[in-house]
Design a protein around this motif. Sequence first.
Motif, PDB file in Angstrom:
ATOM      1  N   ILE A  66       0.843  -1.209   0.000  1.00 26.04           N
ATOM      2  CA  ILE A  66       0.000   0.000   0.000  1.00 26.04           C
ATOM      3  C   ILE A  66       0.873   1.253   0.000  1.00 26.04           C
ATOM      4  O   ILE A  66       0.646   2.193  -0.766  1.00 26.04           O
ATOM      5  CB  ILE A  66      -0.948  -0.016   1.219  1.00 26.04           C
ATOM      6  CG1 ILE A  66      -2.010  -1.110   1.031  1.00 26.04           C
ATOM      7  CG2 ILE A  66      -1.615   1.344   1.400  1.00 26.04           C
ATOM      8  CD1 ILE A  66      -2.835  -1.376   2.265  1.00 26.04           C
ATOM      9  N   LEU A  67       1.919   1.234   0.852  1.00 25.88           N
ATOM     10  CA  LEU A  67       2.806   2.406   0.922  1.00 25.88           C
ATOM     11  C   LEU A  67       3.453   2.673  -0.427  1.00 25.88           C
ATOM     12  O   LEU A  67       3.655   3.830  -0.817  1.00 25.88           O
ATOM     13  CB  LEU A  67       3.888   2.180   1.987  1.00 25.88           C
ATOM     14  CG  LEU A  67       3.428   2.409   3.424  1.00 25.88           C
ATOM     15  CD1 LEU A  67       4.395   1.753   4.410  1.00 25.88           C
ATOM     16  CD2 LEU A  67       3.318   3.901   3.729  1.00 25.88           C
ATOM     17  N   ALA A  68       3.758   1.609  -1.152  1.00 23.81           N
ATOM     18  CA  ALA A  68       4.449   1.769  -2.433  1.00 23.81           C
ATOM     19  C   ALA A  68       3.566   2.436  -3.478  1.00 23.81           C
ATOM     20  O   ALA A  68       4.049   2.919  -4.497  1.00 23.81           O
ATOM     21  CB  ALA A  68       4.906   0.403  -2.933  1.00 23.81           C
ATOM     22  N   ARG A  69       2.255   2.471  -3.231  1.00 19.50           N
ATOM     23  CA  ARG A  69       1.349   3.088  -4.201  1.00 19.50           C
ATOM     24  C   ARG A  69       1.405   4.609  -4.173  1.00 19.50           C
ATOM     25  O   ARG A  69       0.887   5.262  -5.078  1.00 19.50           O
ATOM     26  CB  ARG A  69      -0.105   2.688  -3.879  1.00 19.50           C
ATOM     27  CG  ARG A  69      -0.405   1.263  -4.185  1.00 19.50           C
ATOM     28  CD  ARG A  69      -1.779   0.905  -3.640  1.00 19.50           C
ATOM     29  NE  ARG A  69      -2.137  -0.416  -4.146  1.00 19.50           N
ATOM     30  CZ  ARG A  69      -3.109  -0.637  -5.017  1.00 19.50           C
ATOM     31  NH1 ARG A  69      -3.860   0.342  -5.430  1.00 19.50           N
ATOM     32  NH2 ARG A  69      -3.340  -1.846  -5.458  1.00 19.50           N
ATOM     33  N   TYR A  70       1.948   5.188  -3.091  1.00 20.89           N
ATOM     34  CA  TYR A  70       1.853   6.644  -2.925  1.00 20.89           C
ATOM     35  C   TYR A  70       3.234   7.286  -2.954  1.00 20.89           C
ATOM     36  O   TYR A  70       4.174   6.771  -2.351  1.00 20.89           O
ATOM     37  CB  TYR A  70       1.181   6.978  -1.591  1.00 20.89           C
ATOM     38  CG  TYR A  70      -0.223   6.431  -1.481  1.00 20.89           C
ATOM     39  CD1 TYR A  70      -1.301   7.171  -1.956  1.00 20.89           C
ATOM     40  CD2 TYR A  70      -0.467   5.183  -0.921  1.00 20.89           C
ATOM     41  CE1 TYR A  70      -2.585   6.668  -1.863  1.00 20.89           C
ATOM     42  CE2 TYR A  70      -1.745   4.677  -0.828  1.00 20.89           C
ATOM     43  CZ  TYR A  70      -2.809   5.427  -1.297  1.00 20.89           C
ATOM     44  OH  TYR A  70      -4.070   4.935  -1.213  1.00 20.89           O
ATOM     45  N   PRO A  71       3.361   8.430  -3.631  1.00 16.43           N
ATOM     46  CA  PRO A  71       4.655   9.131  -3.614  1.00 16.43           C
ATOM     47  C   PRO A  71       4.987   9.672  -2.221  1.00 16.43           C
ATOM     48  O   PRO A  71       6.157   9.765  -1.853  1.00 16.43           O
ATOM     49  CB  PRO A  71       4.468  10.256  -4.629  1.00 16.43           C
ATOM     50  CG  PRO A  71       3.005  10.405  -4.838  1.00 16.43           C
ATOM     51  CD  PRO A  71       2.379   9.092  -4.507  1.00 16.43           C
TER      52      PRO A  71
END
Lengths: 205, 794
Positions: free
Chosen positions: A14-19
């Motif tokens: 999930i964290l990897a989805r957001y800049p």
Amino acid sequence: MTWSRATETRAAAILARYPEKRSAVMPLLYLAMAEEGGDLTEDGMRRVAELTGLSAAQVQAVASFYTMYKRDGVGRYLVSVCTSISCMLCGGDEVLDAVADETGVPDGETGEDGLFSVEHVECIGACGGAPAVQVNYELVEGVTPEQARSLCRWLAEQRPETVVGDDLQERFGGQRSFDWGPEEAEGATGPVPAFGPLGTTGERS
Amino acid sequence: MPSQPDLVTFTVDGKEAQVPAGTLLIEAVKAAGVHIPHFCYHPRMKPVGMCRMCLVQVEGPRGMMLGTSCTMPVTEGMVVHTDTDTVAKAQEGVLEFLLLNHPLDCPVCDRGGECPLQDQTMAAGPGESRFVEEKRHYPKPIPISDLVLLDRERCILCARCTRFSDEISGDPLIEFKDRGNATQVNTFPDEPFASYFSGNTVQICPVGALTATPYRFRARPWDLEAVESTCPHCSVGCRISVQASRNEALRFLGVDNGPVNQGWLCDKGRFGFEFLNSGDRLDTPLVRDEDGDLVEASWAEALDRAAAGLSAAAAEGPGRLAGLGGARSTNEEAYAFGRFVRETLGSNHLDAQLGDGLDPRVLAGITPRAAIDDLERARTVLVWAPDLKEELPVLYLRVRRAATELGANLVVVHPRATGLDPVATHTLRYRPGAGTEMLRRLADGSGDLAAVRAALDEGPVVAIIGRPGLGDDPRLAEAVMAFAAGLPDAAVLPVTRRSNVYGAADMGLAPTLLPGRVANDAPGRDAAGILEGLASGDLGGLVLLGSDPATDYVEPQQAAAALDAAGFTVAIDLFLTPSAAKADVVLPALGFAETEGTVTNLEGRVQKVNRLLPGPGSARPAHEILEDLARRMGGSIGAASAEALAAEIAGTAPAYAGITWEALSWGAGREGIVAPGPEGSQPLAVAPEDHAPPPAARDLVLHQARVLYDRGTLTQAGPSLAKLAKEPAAYVHPEDATRFGIKAGAAVRLTGSGGSAELPVVLDPSLVAGTVYVPLHLGAALGAGLEISMEAVT
């Protein structure tokens, strides 16, 4: 503290989805709830703070605004009855009374056996099919008080692993806002929204 | 009137005015002399438009529009009305809503009498409210930290405190919870508002929702007397308002001095006034009697004893006496102390530092020297210094602002994580003792340091450089300064903590300096040399001025032994410190807010300190004590009054020429004057040299650095800060813990150059393996040596 390995892996995805890491705070809060069986605990919020680089107070500021983040425990099935204007005019309050009566759980509470939580909610975007009900955020529209009673009985007897909106609609629904959408293949496995990265989706049984 | 390119012209209430383009309407209107009531707007923070109090009417194409002046930038030709019936009605309505749940407990509220909500309700509010419903009630007050109390029902949700802790101090431990009808400010459960800057939220709270435990219920604002002064706790020199009632200091408030503190204070500065009221203050002279005990004496007797003892030691030959201290005194007292030691005692052995600082020639004469305000324009900031958040907290705020709000590159080099790391562009870590190697790699800038080197090549560069810990050689700091001075458009700020150590150096309280930034060609002994001399008998006596080497010297036990061996010692101090307790004569001095004078901060800014309190018992100003001693010893140092000393300094010290009390007390001079002053010159120009110490290979090295709340005399003398000092601990890298077979929470025995201590272990992966960190002055005295041995305690 850290979560189970599977949950931590999901959190990383999930964290990897957001800049910006802090942008992930809301899905991570759902993940924290799913990890704790539907309840958002202080430890869960602390872990979200660690993962997002926010302070625990900031995470709590978000979590305490949205009613969907349950901080006082939640049952296996969360039954949400809309009582906003359209649903209220079409009998939402009566549906709510029927649900509370059938489950024995008053509005805003969770039953002692942990099976049901009952709540009234503001508009859930189903005015065309009022009155609307959600079970674990899966929508069923055009529900009469009698159908709502049947729904609750069915849940209590069948105890389905996965709750699928289309399935509920077929069994207990009436008038729908839209009925030309793609068929729903997956549903929710717990009292948080069905969302792949959260691991809270299950196949239609 | 022709407009300059960057100015816009607008009209407020029929008056035309000009302000720079982009100015917020609320500021522009203020510049034009019109006050707009407001609560949430604060000139040092970003506007949010939360409270709606600053409504004004602006003429637009569709008629007059109500808008919040704190969120509206002025545009060319804007026509603004602040005095119409509509504006008055709107403000009345806003106040009626703000008072919806606000209790009318002004008579028992700390804010009553100086409360923006109270004042603006009186000025612009409705006479009575139409709301008859029950107001909101909360349990009150709740302590949200050891220093701050919260009365939630008084809160008007302006978000000043939450914005401060997020934007300015960077520790957002308070936030709005339960947003909606039940919004309240609060902390996370079990995570108190333990910010070093929490007191600022109390000061900027526009109601009495946040109050400070040291001040709550202690005074009414109209009973307070106040003077403006300069905070005495570190060398940043924040501008403060000292407020007292019945001759007792009750609070310090931050004063907005743009180039220095911009209105903010750290909690040590804000609540560190309590030592002034401490019952442990010395209020009468003490002399050692025949049994070896210190007993009370009259001033005449004590001064006679002191003068006789010093004269006898002086008679043994030249240079038999020495002076330590002055780093906590005013410039005037420091100057008098210098004259006393050099002229009356006939000695050049004089040091204001205790081996824990920097070369005094660098403090006084470094070129090019940075000012704090250069951070507003810096493209890159290099911090190779003590953890600024722990030692110079308001400088930390300024650097943080440069790195966040102003977008500068920030490079932090330190043996472990610092408070600035979360906003740093690059953080570099090294083992104490291996700093030279780190510097060579940084200067070389190859490999993984290429990006860091590239950032440092973007000027203007402000380099804040000091000794990160006791284990770092002062020569390393100088080598870093030499490197930094060569960076593009660079200026260097050499930092060390003790409050007026820069003023003391400027007043010549160093073996290598004379007053006014002049080199002394016949240098005497420094602190280490003086203590050695006392121990060996080469020196016969010592005068201490507000200095406690038995606690503060890098090797406290050596210092204590030297003081025991000293022939004759006179201590002038506020407290009976461990060093003063070893003296033959102890003379009680007046302290901060009890004397008038000037101090010099780390950028060379001279500011005024003012007198408000009488001080305890028969304590006297240090310069008067020194003058009386000098007269008894057959001389005079011309220290009849602090004002006379100030005039002498402004007349004779080259760098201080033209810096008079008059100039510092009025107009622009209240911001302080950076030395060299208006007519001054700086004879000493120190270009730092790169004579870095060679790296030394050691198995395990000790990093010792100060923390904000320690067991120092002034911190422990006030009840509010005393309890904030933590228990000592050993911070160990996880690899070393494994290597030595230590678990977190277990204890280790550390043995250093000056002592041994058993400490609980905290795992600290931010260290470089092979380093142990021990906070200084928390109770574990290990000595300053780099090498340390560690063993697990079972």
